[in-house]
Design a protein around this motif. Structure first.
Motif, PDB file in Angstrom:
ATOM      1  N   GLY A  53       0.811  -1.220   0.000  1.00 48.90           N
ATOM      2  CA  GLY A  53       0.000   0.000   0.000  1.00 48.90           C
ATOM      3  C   GLY A  53       0.837   1.258   0.000  1.00 48.90           C
ATOM      4  N   ALA A  54       1.908   1.259   0.787  1.00 41.37           N
ATOM      5  CA  ALA A  54       2.766   2.451   0.886  1.00 41.37           C
ATOM      6  C   ALA A  54       3.448   2.744  -0.448  1.00 41.37           C
ATOM      7  CB  ALA A  54       3.804   2.256   1.989  1.00 41.37           C
ATOM      8  N   TYR A  55       4.000   1.715  -1.083  1.00 39.87           N
ATOM      9  CA  TYR A  55       4.689   1.930  -2.356  1.00 39.87           C
ATOM     10  C   TYR A  55       3.704   2.264  -3.465  1.00 39.87           C
ATOM     11  CZ  TYR A  55       9.501   0.871  -1.097  1.00 39.87           C
ATOM     12  OH  TYR A  55      10.773   0.945  -0.579  1.00 39.87           O
ATOM     13  N   ASP A  56       2.504   1.690  -3.403  1.00 41.03           N
ATOM     14  CA  ASP A  56       1.493   1.990  -4.411  1.00 41.03           C
ATOM     15  C   ASP A  56       1.084   3.459  -4.352  1.00 41.03           C
ATOM     16  OD1 ASP A  56      -0.488   1.003  -6.452  1.00 41.03           O
ATOM     17  OD2 ASP A  56      -1.896   1.770  -4.960  1.00 41.03           O
ATOM     18  N   GLU A  57       1.064   4.032  -3.147  1.00 41.57           N
ATOM     19  CA  GLU A  57       0.711   5.444  -2.997  1.00 41.57           C
ATOM     20  C   GLU A  57       1.922   6.362  -3.157  1.00 41.57           C
ATOM     21  OE1 GLU A  57      -1.510   6.368   0.517  1.00 41.57           O
ATOM     22  OE2 GLU A  57      -3.342   5.471  -0.291  1.00 41.57           O
ATOM     23  N   SER A 193     -14.317   0.506  -1.750  1.00 45.28           N
ATOM     24  CA  SER A 193     -14.558   1.145  -0.454  1.00 45.28           C
ATOM     25  C   SER A 193     -14.426   0.151   0.690  1.00 45.28           C
ATOM     26  CB  SER A 193     -15.955   1.779  -0.420  1.00 45.28           C
ATOM     27  OG  SER A 193     -16.111   2.744  -1.429  1.00 45.28           O
ATOM     28  N   LEU A 194     -14.909  -1.064   0.450  1.00 46.22           N
ATOM     29  CA  LEU A 194     -14.881  -2.108   1.472  1.00 46.22           C
ATOM     30  C   LEU A 194     -13.461  -2.386   1.941  1.00 46.22           C
ATOM     31  CD1 LEU A 194     -16.669  -4.316   2.934  1.00 46.22           C
ATOM     32  CD2 LEU A 194     -15.953  -5.842   1.098  1.00 46.22           C
ATOM     33  N   PHE A 195     -12.557  -2.607   0.996  1.00 50.53           N
ATOM     34  CA  PHE A 195     -11.178  -2.951   1.360  1.00 50.53           C
ATOM     35  C   PHE A 195     -10.341  -1.713   1.665  1.00 50.53           C
ATOM     36  CE2 PHE A 195     -12.572  -6.795  -0.859  1.00 50.53           C
ATOM     37  CZ  PHE A 195     -12.208  -7.755   0.089  1.00 50.53           C
ATOM     38  N   ASN A 196     -10.708  -0.561   1.082  1.00 55.54           N
ATOM     39  CA  ASN A 196     -10.041   0.685   1.467  1.00 55.54           C
ATOM     40  C   ASN A 196     -10.268   0.975   2.945  1.00 55.54           C
ATOM     41  OD1 ASN A 196      -9.034   1.198  -1.087  1.00 55.54           O
ATOM     42  ND2 ASN A 196     -10.668   2.604  -1.660  1.00 55.54           N
ATOM     43  N   GLY A 197     -11.485   0.702   3.417  1.00 53.63           N
ATOM     44  CA  GLY A 197     -11.807   0.948   4.811  1.00 53.63           C
ATOM     45  C   GLY A 197     -10.979   0.112   5.759  1.00 53.63           C
ATOM     46  N   ILE A 198     -10.636  -1.108   5.332  1.00 52.36           N
ATOM     47  CA  ILE A 198      -9.802  -1.975   6.168  1.00 52.36           C
ATOM     48  C   ILE A 198      -8.346  -1.523   6.117  1.00 52.36           C
ATOM     49  CG2 ILE A 198      -8.991  -4.358   6.475  1.00 52.36           C
ATOM     50  CD1 ILE A 198     -11.733  -5.235   5.293  1.00 52.36           C
ATOM     51  N   SER A 199      -7.864  -1.155   4.934  1.00 55.02           N
ATOM     52  CA  SER A 199      -6.472  -0.705   4.828  1.00 55.02           C
ATOM     53  C   SER A 199      -6.257   0.641   5.509  1.00 55.02           C
ATOM     54  CB  SER A 199      -6.052  -0.619   3.353  1.00 55.02           C
ATOM     55  OG  SER A 199      -6.737   0.413   2.670  1.00 55.02           O
ATOM     56  N   GLN A 200      -7.329   1.465   5.637  1.00 60.99           N
ATOM     57  CA  GLN A 200      -7.199   2.768   6.278  1.00 60.99           C
ATOM     58  C   GLN A 200      -6.883   2.661   7.773  1.00 60.99           C
ATOM     59  OE1 GLN A 200      -6.877   5.869   5.829  1.00 60.99           O
ATOM     60  NE2 GLN A 200      -7.468   6.296   3.722  1.00 60.99           N
ATOM     61  N   ASN A 206      -5.937   1.099  -0.121  1.00 61.83           N
ATOM     62  CA  ASN A 206      -5.441   0.187  -1.141  1.00 61.83           C
ATOM     63  C   ASN A 206      -6.226  -1.115  -1.052  1.00 61.83           C
ATOM     64  OD1 ASN A 206      -3.452  -2.112  -2.062  1.00 61.83           O
ATOM     65  ND2 ASN A 206      -2.704  -0.223  -3.005  1.00 61.83           N
ATOM     66  N   THR A 207      -6.877  -1.496  -2.141  1.00 60.18           N
ATOM     67  CA  THR A 207      -7.740  -2.679  -2.108  1.00 60.18           C
ATOM     68  C   THR A 207      -6.939  -3.972  -1.938  1.00 60.18           C
ATOM     69  OG1 THR A 207      -7.724  -2.703  -4.537  1.00 60.18           O
ATOM     70  CG2 THR A 207      -9.572  -1.621  -3.458  1.00 60.18           C
ATOM     71  N   VAL A 208      -5.771  -4.046  -2.570  1.00 56.10           N
ATOM     72  CA  VAL A 208      -4.938  -5.248  -2.440  1.00 56.10           C
ATOM     73  C   VAL A 208      -4.474  -5.404  -0.993  1.00 56.10           C
ATOM     74  CG1 VAL A 208      -2.802  -6.384  -3.143  1.00 56.10           C
ATOM     75  CG2 VAL A 208      -4.195  -5.179  -4.845  1.00 56.10           C
TER      76      VAL A 208
END
Length: 330
Positions: A53-57, A193-200, A206-208
């Motif tokens: 997630g960090a590298y993707d952003e 949104s579902l997986f973004n909420g968990i990664s947040q 990040n959905t992955v």
């Protein structure tokens, strides 16, 4: 939060025979304990998800901040006499979150990295302090040490010109929000949104990574994975029904605290059954409302609410738990 059921004997023998491996084990458990799990493999998946997630952003400093914060907090935790909690990673996870949050809100410099180290140390001291205060109500500290430590440093950044806070939200007066629905046209809106909420939970979308966090939870507890997904989905429905900012909902900004509340109330501190699920359902709704309230309260200060909505909602529901559902309390 110490929910581990079992671990492979090979790994545990290795941990007991090598102090370096033991330190890695505790550090990985610190990652996992952010979502109440006591499993090094879960922690390894969380660690991987953070890097992805960090590298993707384009913000790799988040990943390295998480390592620094967790390692420093793990080392600092050695001064505490409660060795069992230390081994479970309970003195490390707040340091992990401090290490993630400060690179998000501060412009990283040698001084800022020094504050990551200091903040991780202070988070351990806060953990011991708040634990003693909350013993009367038999409630755990949750992520309060992370929130208080990060708030103090971010507020202090306004006073120190060498500590640049370029990532802090711009201060603004609360006002009635006017909703726009353009982003709802995205056909992947609910899924993302579902997986973004968990990664947040780790302050990025990040959905992955969100999927990897769910997988990590499932390795240790299928209930935790289920409640994480349901908590995120329910918070999306609630925030959308209340006509919250759709972009904020999409990025998971109304879900991350609800995810933690769902795991905490649903299966970490209660035995999961229909009564606990109903209790958790109400807790998640309340968490979303508290999130909106705190966002409005802190907007003039230019300070993020972080996971305070989860903390307040969970403390309220856990303290009252002994009177409402005493037989369920774990």
């Amino acid at each position: 939060m110490n929910t581990s059921k079992s671990n492979p004997s090979f790994w545990m023998n290795l941990v007991e025979s090598n102090i370096f491996i033991k330190f890695i084990d505790v550090t990985l458990r610190g990652y996992a304990q952010v979502m109440f799990q006591n499993n090094p493999l879960t922690g390894l998946l969380f660690f991987t998800a953070i890097f992805i997630g960090a590298y993707d952003e384009g913000r790799s400093v988040i990943a390295y901040g998480s390592i620094l914060g967790t390692v420093v907090a793990t080392l600092m935790g050695l001064i505490v006499h409660d060795r069992k909690s230390w081994q479970a990673g309970l003195y490390s996870y707040n340091g992990c979150l401090v290490g993630v949050a400060l690179p998000v809100f501060l412009e990283m410099s040698p001084l800022a990295w020094g504050f990551v180290v200091l903040g991780s140390i202070i988070s351990v001291i806060f953990t011991a302090c708040i634990s003693n205060i909350l013993q009367t109500w038999k409630v755990t500290v949750l992520t309060a040490p992370f929130v208080f430590t990060t708030w103090i440093i971010l507020f202090a950044s306004y006073a120190f010109s060498n500590l640049h806070n370029g990532g802090i939200p711009h201060p603004s007066q609360p006002h009635q929000f006017v909703v726009g629905y353009d982003i709802l046209r995205n056909e992947h809106y609910i899924f993302d949104s579902l997986f973004n909420g968990i990664s947040q939970v780790f302050l990025f979308s990040n959905t992955v990574s969100g999927f990897l966090f769910v997988l990590g939870l499932a390795i240790e507890s299928l209930w935790a994975a289920t409640f994480a997904v349901c908590g995120s989905f329910l918070s999306i429905l609630i925030a959308t029904f209340f006509a919250a900012d759709c972009r904020s909902v999409y990025l998971g900004l109304y879900s991350f605290s609800a995810v933690l509340t769902a795991i905490a109330l649903g299966c970490t501190f209660n035995n999961p059954d229909w009564r606990a699920m109903t209790y958790t359902f109400v807790g998640v709704i309340f968490t979303v409302i508290v999130q909106g309230a705190l966002d409005s309260l802190f907007s003039p200060l230019g300070i993020p609410t972080l996971t305070m909505s989860f903390i307040l909602a969970s403390w309220v529901f856990l303290v009252s738990n002994k009177d409402i559902m005493p037989i369920h309390r774990q």
